[in-house]
Design a protein around this motif. Structure first.
Motif, PDB file in Angstrom:
ATOM      1  N   GLU A 268       1.094   4.315  -2.795  1.00 46.26           N
ATOM      2  CA  GLU A 268       0.973   5.729  -2.438  1.00 46.26           C
ATOM      3  C   GLU A 268       2.188   6.536  -2.894  1.00 46.26           C
ATOM      4  O   GLU A 268       2.058   7.709  -3.220  1.00 46.26           O
ATOM      5  CB  GLU A 268       0.735   5.892  -0.938  1.00 46.26           C
ATOM      6  CG  GLU A 268      -0.615   5.379  -0.466  1.00 46.26           C
ATOM      7  CD  GLU A 268      -1.801   5.972  -1.212  1.00 46.26           C
ATOM      8  OE1 GLU A 268      -1.838   7.201  -1.435  1.00 46.26           O
ATOM      9  OE2 GLU A 268      -2.708   5.192  -1.577  1.00 46.26           O
ATOM     10  N   GLU A 269       3.367   5.906  -2.939  1.00 48.14           N
ATOM     11  CA  GLU A 269       4.572   6.593  -3.415  1.00 48.14           C
ATOM     12  C   GLU A 269       4.450   7.025  -4.878  1.00 48.14           C
ATOM     13  O   GLU A 269       5.191   7.891  -5.331  1.00 48.14           O
ATOM     14  CB  GLU A 269       5.796   5.677  -3.269  1.00 48.14           C
ATOM     15  CG  GLU A 269       6.283   5.536  -1.860  1.00 48.14           C
ATOM     16  CD  GLU A 269       7.399   4.507  -1.735  1.00 48.14           C
ATOM     17  OE1 GLU A 269       7.968   4.072  -2.756  1.00 48.14           O
ATOM     18  OE2 GLU A 269       7.702   4.133  -0.587  1.00 48.14           O
TER      19      GLU A 269
ATOM     20  N   GLN B 147      -8.657  -2.012   0.730  1.00 47.71           N
ATOM     21  CA  GLN B 147      -8.321  -0.602   0.522  1.00 47.71           C
ATOM     22  C   GLN B 147      -7.483  -0.424  -0.750  1.00 47.71           C
ATOM     23  O   GLN B 147      -7.685   0.526  -1.504  1.00 47.71           O
ATOM     24  CB  GLN B 147      -7.573  -0.057   1.739  1.00 47.71           C
ATOM     25  CG  GLN B 147      -8.432   0.036   2.979  1.00 47.71           C
ATOM     26  CD  GLN B 147      -7.626   0.249   4.254  1.00 47.71           C
ATOM     27  OE1 GLN B 147      -6.399   0.120   4.267  1.00 47.71           O
ATOM     28  NE2 GLN B 147      -8.337   0.559   5.335  1.00 47.71           N
TER      29      GLN B 147
ATOM     30  N   ASP C 191      -3.208  10.284  -6.592  1.00 47.79           N
ATOM     31  CA  ASP C 191      -4.242  11.322  -6.684  1.00 47.79           C
ATOM     32  C   ASP C 191      -3.810  12.552  -7.473  1.00 47.79           C
ATOM     33  O   ASP C 191      -4.643  13.346  -7.885  1.00 47.79           O
ATOM     34  CB  ASP C 191      -4.668  11.774  -5.278  1.00 47.79           C
ATOM     35  CG  ASP C 191      -5.319  10.652  -4.494  1.00 47.79           C
ATOM     36  OD1 ASP C 191      -6.068   9.859  -5.099  1.00 47.79           O
ATOM     37  OD2 ASP C 191      -5.050  10.553  -3.284  1.00 47.79           O
TER      38      ASP C 191
ATOM     39  N   ALA D 260       3.353   2.827 -10.017  1.00 45.94           N
ATOM     40  CA  ALA D 260       2.744   1.905  -9.062  1.00 45.94           C
ATOM     41  C   ALA D 260       3.013   0.462  -9.464  1.00 45.94           C
ATOM     42  O   ALA D 260       3.321  -0.379  -8.612  1.00 45.94           O
ATOM     43  CB  ALA D 260       1.239   2.159  -8.960  1.00 45.94           C
TER      44      ALA D 260
ATOM     45  N   ARG E  29      -8.297   1.810  -4.069  1.00 47.82           N
ATOM     46  CA  ARG E  29      -7.349   2.778  -4.641  1.00 47.82           C
ATOM     47  C   ARG E  29      -7.113   2.478  -6.113  1.00 47.82           C
ATOM     48  O   ARG E  29      -7.013   3.391  -6.936  1.00 47.82           O
ATOM     49  CB  ARG E  29      -6.007   2.734  -3.885  1.00 47.82           C
ATOM     50  CG  ARG E  29      -6.071   3.274  -2.489  1.00 47.82           C
ATOM     51  CD  ARG E  29      -6.463   4.728  -2.444  1.00 47.82           C
ATOM     52  NE  ARG E  29      -5.293   5.589  -2.651  1.00 47.82           N
ATOM     53  CZ  ARG E  29      -5.372   6.815  -3.121  1.00 47.82           C
ATOM     54  NH1 ARG E  29      -6.525   7.349  -3.440  1.00 47.82           N
ATOM     55  NH2 ARG E  29      -4.296   7.541  -3.273  1.00 47.82           N
TER      56      ARG E  29
ATOM     57  N   ALA F 266       0.836  -1.207   0.000  1.00 52.44           N
ATOM     58  CA  ALA F 266       0.000   0.000   0.000  1.00 52.44           C
ATOM     59  C   ALA F 266       0.871   1.258   0.000  1.00 52.44           C
ATOM     60  O   ALA F 266       0.583   2.218  -0.721  1.00 52.44           O
ATOM     61  CB  ALA F 266      -0.937  -0.012   1.208  1.00 52.44           C
ATOM     62  N   ALA F 267       1.947   1.253   0.774  1.00 51.61           N
ATOM     63  CA  ALA F 267       2.855   2.404   0.801  1.00 51.61           C
ATOM     64  C   ALA F 267       3.524   2.599  -0.563  1.00 51.61           C
ATOM     65  O   ALA F 267       3.695   3.732  -1.023  1.00 51.61           O
ATOM     66  CB  ALA F 267       3.911   2.219   1.888  1.00 51.61           C
TER      67      ALA F 267
ATOM     68  N   HIS G   5       1.975   8.596  -6.055  1.00 48.13           N
ATOM     69  CA  HIS G   5       1.120   9.790  -6.036  1.00 48.13           C
ATOM     70  C   HIS G   5      -0.149   9.586  -6.880  1.00 48.13           C
ATOM     71  O   HIS G   5      -0.426  10.336  -7.811  1.00 48.13           O
ATOM     72  CB  HIS G   5       1.893  11.025  -6.516  1.00 48.13           C
ATOM     73  CG  HIS G   5       3.149  11.263  -5.742  1.00 48.13           C
ATOM     74  ND1 HIS G   5       3.121  11.784  -4.471  1.00 48.13           N
ATOM     75  CD2 HIS G   5       4.453  11.016  -6.027  1.00 48.13           C
ATOM     76  CE1 HIS G   5       4.362  11.857  -4.000  1.00 48.13           C
ATOM     77  NE2 HIS G   5       5.182  11.398  -4.925  1.00 48.13           N
TER      78      HIS G   5
END
Length: 194
Positions: A77-78, A125, A82, A93, A129, A73-74, A80
């Motif tokens: 998120e790395e 989650q 959004d 990703a 995403r 998950a991290a 970006h």
């Protein structure tokens, strides 16, 4: 009565937990039935240290699964998800996920988004995403407006699985594999117009 707040581990305790989890991944990937003693030996730590950190083999396996999926998950998120352009996010990703999937093959195979476990919640989650990213990609014209995004997500996961679990003699750079995965997802294998 409420549960007392769990205190954060000291730095040395965190290091020993990380060492145990990394050893557990290596040992269990080779032998899923390996004992706590085998994991302790591989970690280079005393068996009592392993048992102090994890009350049972199942507790260790559950912690391993949670740690690995949180790292996944991290990594997502790395990228970006959004704010960066959808195509850039998809590539970043995917490369990040492929790096982790190769390092945590055993742990990441333990739970699914539907199993209700702590790791399963994080998987759910991640699925949400991914769908949000696919919605951004659709809005940017990268995915057909009528595409079923749940199906697209499942196809993406299948491509990731194949890329991450390819033949051992085909170890490839995660960046190159990410380009192949994203290209196959967005363009399929049909001939390209010249």
């Amino acid at each position: 009565m409420s549960q007392p707040a769990q205190r954060p581990l000291r730095a040395d305790a965190e290091r020993s937990v990380r060492t145990i989890l990394e050893a557990a991944e290596q040992v269990l990937a080779q032998d899923p039935g390996a004992s706590m003693e085998q994991i302790a030996e591989a970690s280079g730590l005393a068996r009592t240290t392993v048992h102090r950190r994890f009350a049972s083999r199942q507790a260790l396996i559950d912690a391993l699964a949670v740690s690995a999926v949180r790292q996944l998950a991290a990594a997502v998120e790395e990228s970006h998800p959004d704010t960066a352009p959808p195509l850039v996010v998809m590539h970043r990703a995917t490369a990040n996920v492929l790096r982790l999937k190769n390092a945590w093959r055993f742990a990441l195979s333990l739970h699914t988004e539907d199993d209700g476990s702590e790791a399963g919640v994080v998987w759910q989650q991640l699925a949400e995403r991914c769908t949000q990213l696919l919605e951004r990609a659709r809005a940017a014209g990268l995915i057909d407006a009528g595409a079923d995004l749940d199906w697209v997500r499942r196809c993406y996961y299948a491509l990731l699985g194949e890329a991450a679990h390819g033949r051992p003699d085909e170890v490839e750079d995660p960046e190159l594999l990410a380009a192949k995965v994203v290209d196959a997802l967005l363009h399929g294998v049909a001939p390209r117009a010249t």
